[in-house]
Design a protein around this motif. Structure first.
Motif, short mmCIF file in Angstrom:
data_model
loop_
_atom_site.label_atom_id
_atom_site.label_comp_id
_atom_site.label_asym_id
_atom_site.label_seq_id
_atom_site.Cartn_x
_atom_site.Cartn_y
_atom_site.Cartn_z
N ILE A 139 5.77 24.09 39.92
CA ILE A 139 5.60 23.75 41.33
C ILE A 139 6.76 22.53 41.69
O ILE A 139 7.14 21.75 40.81
CB ILE A 139 4.54 23.30 41.48
N GLY A 140 7.30 22.52 42.98
CA GLY A 140 8.21 21.62 43.51
C GLY A 140 7.99 21.47 44.89
O GLY A 140 7.03 22.12 45.45
N VAL A 159 1.02 15.65 46.37
CA VAL A 159 0.32 16.87 46.72
C VAL A 159 -0.38 16.66 47.98
O VAL A 159 -1.21 15.84 48.03
CB VAL A 159 -0.60 17.72 45.84
N ASP A 160 -0.31 17.42 49.02
CA ASP A 160 -0.95 17.31 50.38
C ASP A 160 -2.13 18.41 50.27
O ASP A 160 -2.09 19.44 50.26
CB ASP A 160 -0.16 17.59 51.42
N GLU A 161 -3.51 17.80 50.43
CA GLU A 161 -4.70 18.70 50.27
C GLU A 161 -5.48 18.65 51.71
O GLU A 161 -6.49 19.00 51.79
CB GLU A 161 -5.59 18.11 49.35
N SER A 162 -4.74 18.16 52.62
CA SER A 162 -5.36 18.28 54.00
C SER A 162 -5.81 19.32 54.53
O SER A 162 -6.84 19.41 55.32
CB SER A 162 -4.40 17.32 55.01
N LEU A 163 -4.95 20.44 54.33
CA LEU A 163 -5.61 21.88 54.80
C LEU A 163 -6.73 22.14 54.11
O LEU A 163 -7.83 22.99 54.78
CB LEU A 163 -4.75 22.98 54.56
N LEU A 164 -7.39 21.53 52.97
CA LEU A 164 -8.62 21.91 52.41
C LEU A 164 -9.51 20.95 52.51
O LEU A 164 -10.73 20.93 52.99
CB LEU A 164 -8.41 22.04 50.84
N THR A 165 -9.27 19.45 52.30
CA THR A 165 -10.19 18.54 52.21
C THR A 165 -10.20 17.49 53.37
O THR A 165 -11.30 16.79 53.77
CB THR A 165 -9.86 17.63 50.91
N PRO A 170 -1.01 12.13 51.09
CA PRO A 170 -0.81 13.22 49.77
C PRO A 170 -1.45 12.35 48.62
O PRO A 170 -1.28 11.13 48.60
CB PRO A 170 0.72 13.21 49.91
N ALA A 171 -1.93 13.01 47.80
CA ALA A 171 -2.44 12.48 46.67
C ALA A 171 -1.46 12.57 45.34
O ALA A 171 -0.78 13.72 45.22
CB ALA A 171 -3.60 13.44 46.14
N VAL A 172 -1.14 11.63 44.85
CA VAL A 172 -0.25 11.35 43.50
C VAL A 172 -0.93 12.09 42.36
O VAL A 172 -2.21 11.63 41.95
CB VAL A 172 0.06 10.06 43.28
N LYS A 173 -0.49 13.17 41.65
CA LYS A 173 -1.03 13.78 40.57
C LYS A 173 -0.34 13.31 39.41
O LYS A 173 0.91 13.28 39.26
CB LYS A 173 -0.82 15.16 40.93
N GLN A 174 -1.06 13.12 38.43
CA GLN A 174 -0.83 12.81 37.20
C GLN A 174 -1.34 13.86 36.14
O GLN A 174 -2.20 14.60 36.28
CB GLN A 174 -1.33 11.56 36.38
N PRO A 175 -0.68 13.99 34.94
CA PRO A 175 -1.15 15.06 34.04
C PRO A 175 -2.78 14.88 33.73
O PRO A 175 -3.40 13.60 33.55
CB PRO A 175 -0.64 14.72 32.67
N GLY A 176 -3.44 15.96 33.63
CA GLY A 176 -5.13 15.93 33.74
C GLY A 176 -5.82 16.03 34.77
O GLY A 176 -6.76 16.45 34.78
N ASP A 177 -5.04 15.83 35.99
CA ASP A 177 -5.74 15.92 37.32
C ASP A 177 -5.79 17.24 37.79
O ASP A 177 -5.24 18.31 37.42
CB ASP A 177 -4.90 15.00 38.38
N GLU A 178 -6.76 17.52 38.72
CA GLU A 178 -7.10 18.79 39.02
C GLU A 178 -6.16 19.07 40.31
O GLU A 178 -5.90 18.23 41.36
CB GLU A 178 -8.66 18.88 39.54
N PHE A 184 -0.43 21.88 48.95
CA PHE A 184 1.01 22.30 48.95
C PHE A 184 1.77 20.99 48.32
O PHE A 184 1.30 19.76 48.56
CB PHE A 184 1.64 22.72 49.89
N VAL A 185 2.96 20.79 47.63
CA VAL A 185 3.76 19.80 47.16
C VAL A 185 4.70 19.34 48.31
O VAL A 185 5.26 19.98 48.75
CB VAL A 185 4.43 20.26 45.90
N VAL A 186 4.32 17.77 48.33
CA VAL A 186 5.32 17.37 49.67
C VAL A 186 6.40 16.59 48.76
O VAL A 186 7.37 16.15 49.37
CB VAL A 186 4.56 16.57 50.36
N ALA A 187 6.23 16.18 47.30
CA ALA A 187 7.32 15.66 46.73
C ALA A 187 7.19 15.46 45.44
O ALA A 187 5.95 15.68 44.75
CB ALA A 187 7.47 13.92 47.13
#
Length: 804
Positions: A139-140, A159-165, A170-178, A184-187
């Motif tokens: 993803i990009g 990742v922007d999860e505002s359409l869902l939550t 935007p939430a910063v994602k690290q390996p292991g995160d859901e 959708f990816v913003v950066a």
């Protein structure tokens, strides 16, 4: 489908520093066989079974079907013609919707998001439906997360999860995160393992679609439903009273009484209105398909007709997506070789560069794929984000690692900084300007205050190519009184200069969105007054769309970037470019597959044609319902035979409603749709129908007092039919305005067909119509003339009230 298990047999997480290879071909085949696939259907169209069911299994088809079967038993075949007409209409509706489905499905395949997956260690793009449980998906920026998963790799991934939550940041994602489908990816970039696919995914559980979107409200369809509901309530008691009066009160033979009762019930049903609405929508989809426009929700065609404000993003809409570096200006004694080296290195840090960074990569060959930057990233980079307005990276080189920033000058520098004047002069020429700056010593790329105290090193000047079709499109909107607002993340002066070159009125006074009031009323006033806005953050675009809607505007939003997603979703109609990000294509109701900005006028015009014509021809159907109910009531009250057999009203409906309405519904119409569909239609249908019913009944009673003997009933019916036809023909002449050559021909052509029925002996016998004598037929004409004058007055009064 087999259940999805987050902890099941998935692709293994590799040790640090290794790249996940993804599933093997054998594993993909095995999981496909088990049904562990992403089987969420396309939302572009209904299934064939749904289309057939929706056209056949309707309340009014059931009523008409029962009456048809009754007439086949008790009356001649000509009194059963209405049933064959309904069969033909239903068949036409099904065929047109199937044509529309074929168009939609073929376009949806072209515009469908194609995620990148790793299989057998290689990457490939596949359809969303081809994803299986355990796939490793890359993803990009701007890409929509198609299925639920667990993050494997993350490089500045936000990742922007505002359409869902509903979470705004935007939430910063690290390996292991859901990761949740529908976000959708913003950066940044990354990869994840699919843990839930198909209807088990988070967004699919919410809406049975790929993500959570607000469906377009259709005032037309809901209005038709309201009308049909009231018609059904009114029709049932009237029809029962009419049937009893014909069967019991007058002692006629059973079959004749049933035929007269059915003749009164059938025209109460506005069966063609639903059909015509579906056909008009379907043909609208087909016509837009020829312009390479994918309509993802059919009622969006109606929404397009009501649009009075269009919000445009500059980049990719007014200008072409690509840019090029035209100048590099070093600042404060910076070494040009060092600046070029740093820009080359920054270009090499982003595996999925945006348009500006791609231009830098082209301008500095060292940054091209396969090239060798003189300095590499020493720490994770901070990818570009529209909300931040800049990117950052810490690079090795020289005595110690140094953090560099690349972004908007007026974002990275304080308001009074002297270098902003040079950037402003370039902005006034409509150029895009980026600032390369050194961060203060000790600040890393992810430091929240990394931009504080930044020292400018160079200005990178980018040239934007204007779309050649943009001036014509903007002139069209001005001519059609559709307001145009430009909402851009770029510098306001630069955006205003571009808009001015395109001839947009009001572009000479651009506004910086950072200066807009925070309170809703203040923002609404500022947005309504202004035309061009720069430095608009993604959340502000969303707020500005909402501000316009709060002032009663129907807003269409166009865009192609991830920063447009929130505004596209909240707008009444979202229009995305086909080359735009997956996220924008997913939330938009209309996708311009060829990125043709010139298609927008055709899109708006098609919406106006559909809704304007349906509003007009709906009057024809509802007039018939109103006068039929009134005639039935008068027949019961005056205790007389119902004047018509089903064949008479089938003839009248075909000549004055069926054929003309179908032609008028497909005709050009540029009038902007007005709100309150039910009120508009009933404003004329109710008084007009009363006039028509009263005039017809007056002629019938006049004929009953004049004719006696064996042929009296036929003569009475013929006189009443003549009055009703002439009045209906005048209504058609009213609805057909404004006249064109074919509309002028349409009205007399229908009159000629009726004249043939009255003069050709075989047709006279078939339809049981024969005018006798001179006095009553001329009286019928006179009554029709008086009623037509009344209908003209009612139409003009209704038109004046509609414009108030």
């Amino acid at each position: 489908m087999a259940p999805n298990h987050p902890g099941g047999e998935l692709a293994p997480v590799p040790p640090d520093g290794r790249r996940a290879r993804g599933l093997t071909a054998a594993q993909v085949a095995e999981r496909t066989a088990r049904g562990e696939v992403n089987d969420v259907p396309l939302r572009s169209s209904r299934s064939t079974a749904d289309i057939v069911r929706a056209n056949v299994l309707t309340r009014f088809n059931a009523i008409i079907g029962v009456l048809w079967l009754v007439m086949l038993v008790v009356a001649p075949v000509q009194d059963s013609l209405f049933g064959y007409v309904i069969l033909a209409n239903t068949g036409i509706g099904i065929l047109q919707e199937l044509r529309a489905k074929k168009t939609l499905d073929s376009l949806a395949v072209v515009g469908e998001a194609r995620p990148t997956v790793r299989r057998d260690g290689a990457t490939e793009r596949i359809s969303t439906a081809g994803l299986v449980l355990g796939d490793v998906i890359e993803i990009g920026p701007g890409e929509k997360i198609a299925v639920d998963g667990r993050c494997l790799e993350a490089d500045g991934l936000e990742v922007d999860e505002s359409l869902l939550t509903g979470e705004p940041e935007p939430a910063v994602k690290q390996p292991g995160d859901e990761l949740l489908s529908g976000s959708f990816v913003v950066a940044g970039t990354g990869a994840f393992t699919a843990t839930k696919v198909g209807r088990e995914a988070y967004a699919a559980r919410l809406t049975e679609e790929a993500s959570r979107f607000t469906l377009v409200h259709s005032e037309l369809r809901s209005g038709v439903s309201v009308i049909l509901k009231y018609v059904a309530w009114m029709m049932v008691p009237t029809a029962l009273a009419l049937a009893v009066s014909q069967l019991v009160a007058y002692g006629r033979d059973f079959k004749g009484s049933v035929a007269r009762a059915v003749g009164g019930i059938v025209p109460m049903v506005p069966e063609g209105l639903v059909l015509l609405t579906s056909v008009a929508f379907a043909i609208g989809v087909i016509r837009l398909g020829r312009h390479r426009c994918l309509v993802q929700e059919l009622p969006a065609i109606e929404g397009l007709a009501r649009v009075d404000t269009v919000c445009l993003d500059k980049t990719g809409t007014l200008t072409e997506g690509g840019v090029s570096v035209t100048e590099l200006r070093t600042l404060d004694g910076s070494d040009e070789r060092e600046v070029r080296a740093v820009l080359a290195a920054l270009g090499g840090t982003d595996p999925r560069p945006n348009a500006s960074l791609r231009a830098i990569i082209e301008a500095f060959p060292e940054a091209r794929p396969g090239g060798r930057p003189p300095a590499g990233p020493a720490a994770p980079v901070l990818p570009f984000s529209s909300a931040r307005g800049y990117s950052a990276a810490t690079l090795d080189g020289g005595e110690a690692p140094r953090t560099w920033l690349l972004g908007a000058p007026d974002v990275l520098l304080p308001a009074a900084h002297p270098q902003l004047a040079a950037a402003a002069r370039l902005d006034e020429q409509g150029l895009r300007v980026l600032l390369l700056a050194r961060a203060a010593r000790g600040r890393g790329a992810h430091d929240p205050d990394v931009a504080a105290g930044a020292r400018p090193a160079a200005l990178v000047v980018l040239e934007q190519r204007l779309r050649p079709d943009a001036p014509d499109v903007l002139r069209y909107f001005v001519a059609e009184r559709v307001g145009t607002k430009v909402l851009s993340g770029d510098n306001a002066v630069s955006v205003g200069a571009v808009a001015a070159r395109l001839g947009l009125p009001g572009a000479e006074d651009p506004l910086d969105a950072r200066t807009l009031p925070d309170d809703p009323d203040g923002m609404a006033e500022a947005v309504e007054r202004g035309t061009v806005f720069g430095r608009v953050a993604p959340r502000q675009k969303q707020a500005m769309v909402g501000a316009l809607q709060s002032r009663g505007h129907v807003v269409a939003m166009t865009g192609d970037g991830v920063n447009d997603v929130l505004a596209l979703k909240d707008a009444d109609i979202g229009v995305s470019m086909g080359s735009g990000s997956e996220a924008t294509r997913a939330v938009a109701q209309v996708v311009l597959l060829d990125d043709s900005f010139a298609a927008l006028p055709a899109v708006v015009a098609e919406g106006r044609r559909v809704i304007g014509n349906i509003t007009r021809v709906a009057t024809l159907f509802l007039l018939k319902t109103v006068y039929s109910v009134l005639l039935a009531v008068l027949v019961v009250l005056f205790r007389v035979e119902y004047p018509f057999l089903p064949r008479h009203l089938t003839l009248l409906a075909t000549l004055t409603i069926g054929v003309p309405a179908f032609l008028l519904a497909l005709a050009p119409n540029t009038e902007r749709a007005r709100p309150h569909f039910v009120r508009q239609v009933m404003r004329y249908a109710l008084p007009g129908g009363v006039l028509m019913g009263a005039a017809t009944f007056a002629t019938y009673m006049l004929a009953r007092g004049h004719y006696t003997g064996p042929g009296a009933l036929t003569a009475e019916t013929s006189a009443a039919t003549l009055t009703l036809f002439l009045v209906s023909l005048w209504v058609l002449a009213i609805v057909a305005r404004p006249y064109t050559w074919w509309r002028i021909c349409l009205v007399p052509a229908m009159g000629l067909c009726f004249l043939l029925v009255l003069t050709v002996p075989e047709l006279q016998r078939f339809f049981a119509l024969k005018l006798i004598g001179m006095a009553v037929p001329w009286a019928a004409v006179a009554v029709a003339v008086v009623a037509s004058a009344g209908l003209e007055l009612v139409w003009r009064r209704a038109g004046r009230r509609a414009t108030v």
